[in-house]
Every structure is written in C-alpha cells, then in structure tokens.
Design an enzyme around this catalytic site. Structure first.
Site, PDB file in Angstrom:
ATOM      1  N   ASP A 237      33.303 -11.282 -48.106  1.00  0.00           N
ATOM      2  CA  ASP A 237      33.857  -9.947 -47.892  1.00  0.00           C
ATOM      3  C   ASP A 237      33.271  -9.346 -46.615  1.00  0.00           C
ATOM      4  O   ASP A 237      33.984  -8.843 -45.741  1.00  0.00           O
ATOM      5  CB  ASP A 237      33.493  -9.081 -49.110  1.00  0.00           C
ATOM      6  CG  ASP A 237      34.263  -7.774 -49.138  1.00  0.00           C
ATOM      7  OD1 ASP A 237      35.113  -7.568 -48.256  1.00  0.00           O
ATOM      8  OD2 ASP A 237      34.003  -6.954 -50.038  1.00  0.00           O
TER       9      ASP A 237
ATOM     10  N   TYR B 238      31.509  -9.445 -57.984  1.00  0.00           N
ATOM     11  CA  TYR B 238      32.753  -8.694 -58.119  1.00  0.00           C
ATOM     12  C   TYR B 238      33.332  -8.764 -59.527  1.00  0.00           C
ATOM     13  O   TYR B 238      34.401  -8.212 -59.790  1.00  0.00           O
ATOM     14  CB  TYR B 238      33.788  -9.186 -57.097  1.00  0.00           C
ATOM     15  CG  TYR B 238      33.440  -8.762 -55.701  1.00  0.00           C
ATOM     16  CD1 TYR B 238      32.279  -9.233 -55.098  1.00  0.00           C
ATOM     17  CD2 TYR B 238      34.228  -7.883 -54.988  1.00  0.00           C
ATOM     18  CE1 TYR B 238      31.927  -8.848 -53.825  1.00  0.00           C
ATOM     19  CE2 TYR B 238      33.888  -7.488 -53.708  1.00  0.00           C
ATOM     20  CZ  TYR B 238      32.730  -7.976 -53.128  1.00  0.00           C
ATOM     21  OH  TYR B 238      32.389  -7.589 -51.862  1.00  0.00           O
TER      22      TYR B 238
ATOM     23  N   LYS C  51      22.975 -18.273 -50.246  1.00  0.00           N
ATOM     24  CA  LYS C  51      21.572 -17.847 -50.220  1.00  0.00           C
ATOM     25  C   LYS C  51      20.837 -18.620 -51.321  1.00  0.00           C
ATOM     26  O   LYS C  51      20.199 -18.041 -52.201  1.00  0.00           O
ATOM     27  CB  LYS C  51      21.528 -16.323 -50.464  1.00  0.00           C
ATOM     28  CG  LYS C  51      20.177 -15.688 -50.285  1.00  0.00           C
ATOM     29  CD  LYS C  51      19.799 -15.448 -48.839  1.00  0.00           C
ATOM     30  CE  LYS C  51      18.404 -14.868 -48.743  1.00  0.00           C
ATOM     31  NZ  LYS C  51      17.884 -14.882 -47.370  1.00  0.00           N
TER      32      LYS C  51
ATOM     33  N   ASP D 124      35.143  -9.356 -42.258  1.00  0.00           N
ATOM     34  CA  ASP D 124      35.359  -8.173 -41.419  1.00  0.00           C
ATOM     35  C   ASP D 124      34.609  -8.304 -40.097  1.00  0.00           C
ATOM     36  O   ASP D 124      35.125  -7.939 -39.043  1.00  0.00           O
ATOM     37  CB  ASP D 124      34.903  -6.900 -42.153  1.00  0.00           C
ATOM     38  CG  ASP D 124      36.052  -6.297 -42.961  1.00  0.00           C
ATOM     39  OD1 ASP D 124      36.935  -7.064 -43.379  1.00  0.00           O
ATOM     40  OD2 ASP D 124      36.053  -5.066 -43.170  1.00  0.00           O
TER      41      ASP D 124
ATOM     42  N   ASP E 252      22.021 -15.645 -44.156  1.00  0.00           N
ATOM     43  CA  ASP E 252      21.525 -14.664 -43.180  1.00  0.00           C
ATOM     44  C   ASP E 252      21.531 -15.242 -41.757  1.00  0.00           C
ATOM     45  O   ASP E 252      22.068 -14.629 -40.837  1.00  0.00           O
ATOM     46  CB  ASP E 252      20.148 -14.087 -43.561  1.00  0.00           C
ATOM     47  CG  ASP E 252      19.252 -15.072 -44.284  1.00  0.00           C
ATOM     48  OD1 ASP E 252      19.572 -16.273 -44.268  1.00  0.00           O
ATOM     49  OD2 ASP E 252      18.227 -14.645 -44.848  1.00  0.00           O
TER      50      ASP E 252
END
Ligand code: NAD
Length: 495
Positions: free
Chosen positions: A246, A142, A189, A250, A222
């Site tokens: 992010d 970002y 990750k 959600d 994952d």
C-alpha cells in the site's frame, strides 16, 4: 442503475460479442475522467456493454455506510468486471472504505500497479523507471481485527496465510512471465516477523524455484523501500504483503512522475476491478483540467483482462503518441508546455488511434498471452499439531514483574502447566528482567508443560480457572503449537 451499451451485445455469427462491464463515474473529477476514458474506448472499438452503477458521496448520503447500494452488487456479480472512477470518502466515523469493502467482498487478492516514467515528456528524476508492484490485497493488518485489551494497550492482528502467499507470489511470477519481465523482488520484514513475513518469504523462495527463467531476490522492506526511492530502475516486478505494498505503490507512482498517470488492477478469482490510483481531487472537479490517464491506463488493463488486447494496444500506443506530441494536462506539463483540458486530451488520443510512439517504447499485448490467470494454492496434507503450553495475556496495573510472577506461580500451584516467562510488549521482564524496562498494564505470561507436546486443552482450561479464582484478569490466550515438531510460536525474547 442505468444500462447503456457502447457496442451491441448481440453476437450473431462473425459479430464480436460485447463484454458486459460495470462502470461507476464516482465523485469529484470522476465523471469527467470517466467520460474521457469511455470516449477513447468507444473510438478505439472496445466491445463493451456498459452497466452503470452509483457509488460514493450520494450513496453514503442515502445511508449506505460502504458507499454502495445493495442492488449494485447484482451488476458486479453478473459482469465480474468493474471500471471504477474515484470517489470522495466522507470524513468521520461510521463510514466504511468502499475500496476495502469491494476488494474483500469480491476476493480481489492481487493489486497490480505499473509505475512507469515517460521521460522526457513527463518530468521525472528517474527516467529509466518501469516497475510493477504486485500487492497482496486481502490479508495482513488489513483484516481489520483490532481490540483494546487493557486501559493502555490496543492490538491489531496481522494474519498471513500460506494459500494467500502462494496465490499472490505465483501471480507475480506469472505476471512477470506473461509480460516478458525478468526479475521479481520480494519485500518483507522477516528479520523481525519471523513467522508471518517469514512465511511470505519462504513461500516466495518455494514458488521462485518453479520459475528458473526469472530472477528472484528478497530485500528487507526498509532497505528495499530506500533503494526503490533512490534507484527504481533496479526493480522490475515487486511482490509484497498488503501494508508495505500500500505504502510503496504510492511512493513508486509519485516518483514515476505523477499519481495522475498510474492505473491499477484488482484481480480476483471471480471478478476484477480497474481504476486510477488517485482520489477524486475535489478542488479540480468540473474545471476540465483533470488528467484522465490513470483511469485510461486502468481501462487498458481491463481490456487485456477481458480478452481485447488489440484494443488495449491501440489505446495505449495512441496515449503514448499523444504524450510524445507534447499534448498533456496541467498536472504533468513541464516548463514551456501549454497544457490542454481533459476533453481536449481525450480528443488528442482519439486523433492518434492507430499511431505508435517513436521515442517512447510502444506497448505490445499479443493476443492470448497476457490475460490474467488466477493461480490456485497447492493442496497440502495437514501437519501434525501438538501443544507445548499457552501464552496468557493479562491486564494487570501493578508494574512489578516479580510480584506478578509470584502471584501467577501461587495461582498455578498444582496445575499441569508451569510459568516459564513473563514479557511486557515482547520484552522479557521475568525471570532476570531489567528494572529499566518500561512496563505497561499488558503482560504475557508463558506457561508450558514439562514435556514438549504434552499439553492438553483441558490443562489450559484448568489453568485459566485457577487464575480466575486468584483474581487475575486474563484478556486472551494463544496456544503454543508445534506443527510436525516445528514450533509455531516466537520465542518471545523481544527484538
Ligand atoms: P487525490 O488523489 O484526490 O489528490 C492528491 C493530489 O493529486 C491533489 O493535488 C490532486 O489535485 C492531484 N490529482 C489527483 N488526481 C489527479 C488527476 N487525475 N489529475 C490532476 N491532478 C490530480 O487525493 P486526496 O486529495 O487525498 O483525496 C481526495 C478524495 O479522494 C478523498 O475523499 C479521498 O478519500 C478520496 N480517495 C479516493 C480513492 C478511490 O476512490 N480509489 C483513492 C484515494 C483517495
């Protein structure tokens, strides 16, 4: 900018002082849910001096590309507390995300999103879920540093800093301790991104050692995401870099029941912003059907942040009692429930101020225990930095790695740095490449000196000069550094 006070700001002896707070009513359903939220706060006795600012559509339309006017920053800098309704982001180029602008400008490094289920009063497949996602809010992909370097290849820089990791991870553990939570799960990750995500994981392990009372665990993102979607009740507090946070916040809000229920806090050293996680829902605007709960729960976090936990507790428990009484807005109404509108829902909460839920667990915000702290990263002595060589990235249309290697070796004849390896999108293609490997026009050529740490910046300049004279188009370089002898670069074999 208009100014209105919910409570007088004068603080003569014994009279509680109202806390200045900047408020924006936003777009779409924003004004309705903000009105409902402010009415509940006022009825609950919140001591707030509200300063209103304009943000969103009308401000974009006046030519401010980030959706906020310059004078609005004065209010935000003065109050340092922002209660923000959602805005409608204009489509198309030239506009900047208001949220990203505010987060970065005010240094709001932590995004905190509690995702809780309210079964059986709100339908959900995960009745035991109570997860708080603590998302790093400033770094990672970002940073917005993107380049197109060749005809075929674009790149985005993923920046992860040690102080950034320390601050967010420590914030997550502090949060867990303050809120009586027992476990913090880190998601990265780092099996692939060994340096960037590896740093986040390493700092997590270091900081976890300071919190022996809290269980610390790490999952690769994952499988961690799959488990979160399947058995969210196994998670407590999650801390994760920006992009994963992010996406996952959600997912977590949605599986908890509805995006209309979750509030969010953006915490920084100098300021904090509180909001609902959802957007402005334009089709619902002006219809008195929107759920104000997300913004109200954001406001509850704000009350705790500004030191009014008793008001936060009163509002939150009245809201839970309202859900329990079967009073809900249409978005979360189950079969057989008759929903009420935004205004009536707020009235129902106000009627229940002072009540506590019976089936759902009441919240408790003990005074002084829950206010946000902003951890500072520990000062560390700089490590000894030496250079082993340089990765030179080239724009080269001819797809033959052996021919490129021959040209590079010829050009570097007599230089202090020698060609070691060529990769294409991270896969080694020279020496000993496979003819099956698909190659783009973007190559990485690794040049190293014969001895570790023996490279000088002038060796790099000399090499680039030679490549330039040979007509080779280098598009960027990355130094191959060691820090206290530890390599600060990936081996570049591809994964
Ligand atoms: P949205 O969150 O506005 O709506 C998604 C779905 O959830 C819709 O079906 C909507 O009706 C429903 N919904 C959302 N909030 C609700 C509420 N409080 N009560 C009942 N139902 C609710 O997402 P979107 O449609 O993708 O975006 C609409 C606009 O909001 C876009 O312009 C987007 O850029 C913007 N947006 C703003 C923010 C913000 O300001 N923080 C965040 C996300 C999206």
């Amino acid at each position: 900018m208009t100014v209105s006070g919910l409570v007088a700001t004068e603080g003569s002896a014994g009279v509680p002082v109202a806390v200045p707070v900047t408020v924006a009513r936003g777009d779409g359903i924003g004004p309705e849910i903000m009105e409902a939220t402010l009415r509940v706060l006022e009825a609950a006795g919140a001591r707030l001096a509200v300063e209103e600012i304009q943000i969103g559509e009308s401000v974009y339309a006046r030519g401010h590309s980030a959706g906020i006017e310059p004078q609005a920053w004065e209010s935000l800098r003065r109050t340092r507390v922002f209660l923000k309704a959602p805005i409608t982001t204009p489509q198309g180029g030239g506009f900047k995300s208001l949220n990203v602008t505010i987060r970065k400008s005010l240094g709001l490094f932590a995004n905190v999103r509690p995702c809780v289920t309210y079964a059986p009063f709100v339908p959900t497949r995960h009745p035991e879920m109570d997860v708080v996602i603590v998302r790093e809010n400033e770094e990672d992909l970002y940073a917005g540093i993107e380049h197109r370097q060749t005809d075929e290849v674009t790149q985005c820089l993923k920046l992860i800093s040690r102080p950034g990791c320390e601050r967010i991870v420590r914030y997550a553990f502090d949060y867990a301790r303050r809120h009586g939570r027992s476990k913090v799960t880190c998601l990265t990750k780092d099996n692939i991104m060994k340096l960037t995500d590896g740093l986040f994981h390493r700092v997590f392990d270091e900081v976890a050692a300071d919190y022996p009372d809290i269980t610390a665990e790490h999952w690769i993102v994952d499988i961690g995401a799959a488990r979160l979607a399947d058995t969210p009740e196994d998670f407590d507090v999650i801390v994760t870099p920006n992009l994963y946070g992010d996406v996952l916040s959600d997912v977590a809000a949605q599986i908890a029941g509805s995006v209309g229920l979750a509030g969010s806090a953006n915490i920084g050293e100098h300021a904090a912003m509180f909001e609902a996680i959802h957007g402005s829902a334009p089709p619902l605007a002006g219809r008195d059907v929107a759920n104000p709960s997300g913004l109200l729960l954001g406001a509850v976090m704000m009350l705790v942040h500004i030191g009014q936990p008793e008001v936060a507790e009163r509002v939150h428990n009245a809201w839970l009692a309202t859900l329990e009484a079967g009073v809900v807005t249409p978005d979360v109404a189950g079969p057989g429930t008759s929903p009420v509108g935004t205004r009536a829902f707020a009235d129902a909460i106000i009627d229940r101020l002072g009540q506590r839920p019976v089936t759902l667990t009441p919240v408790a915000y003990p005074a002084g225990q829950q206010q946000s702290t902003v951890p500072t990263a520990a000062a560390r002595p700089a490590q000894r930095k030496t250079m082993d060589g340089v990765d030179v990235f080239l724009d080269h249309r001819d797809r033959d790695p052996d021919a490129l290697a021959a040209a590079l070796v010829r050009a570097a004849e007599g230089a202090a740095l020698r060609l070691q390896m060529i990769t294409n999108r991270g896969v080694k293609v020279w020496p000993d490449g496979l003819p099956e490997t698909f190659c783009t026009d973007h190559w990485r050529a690794r040049f190293q000196s014969s001895r570790s740490g023996a490279t000088d910046r002038r060796d790099v300049v000399d090499l680039l000069d030679r490549l330039d004279r040979a007509g080779l188009d280098f598009v960027k370089t990355e130094g191959l550094y060691r820090f206290d002898g530890e390599p600060g670069y990936s081996l570049g074999q591809g994964q």
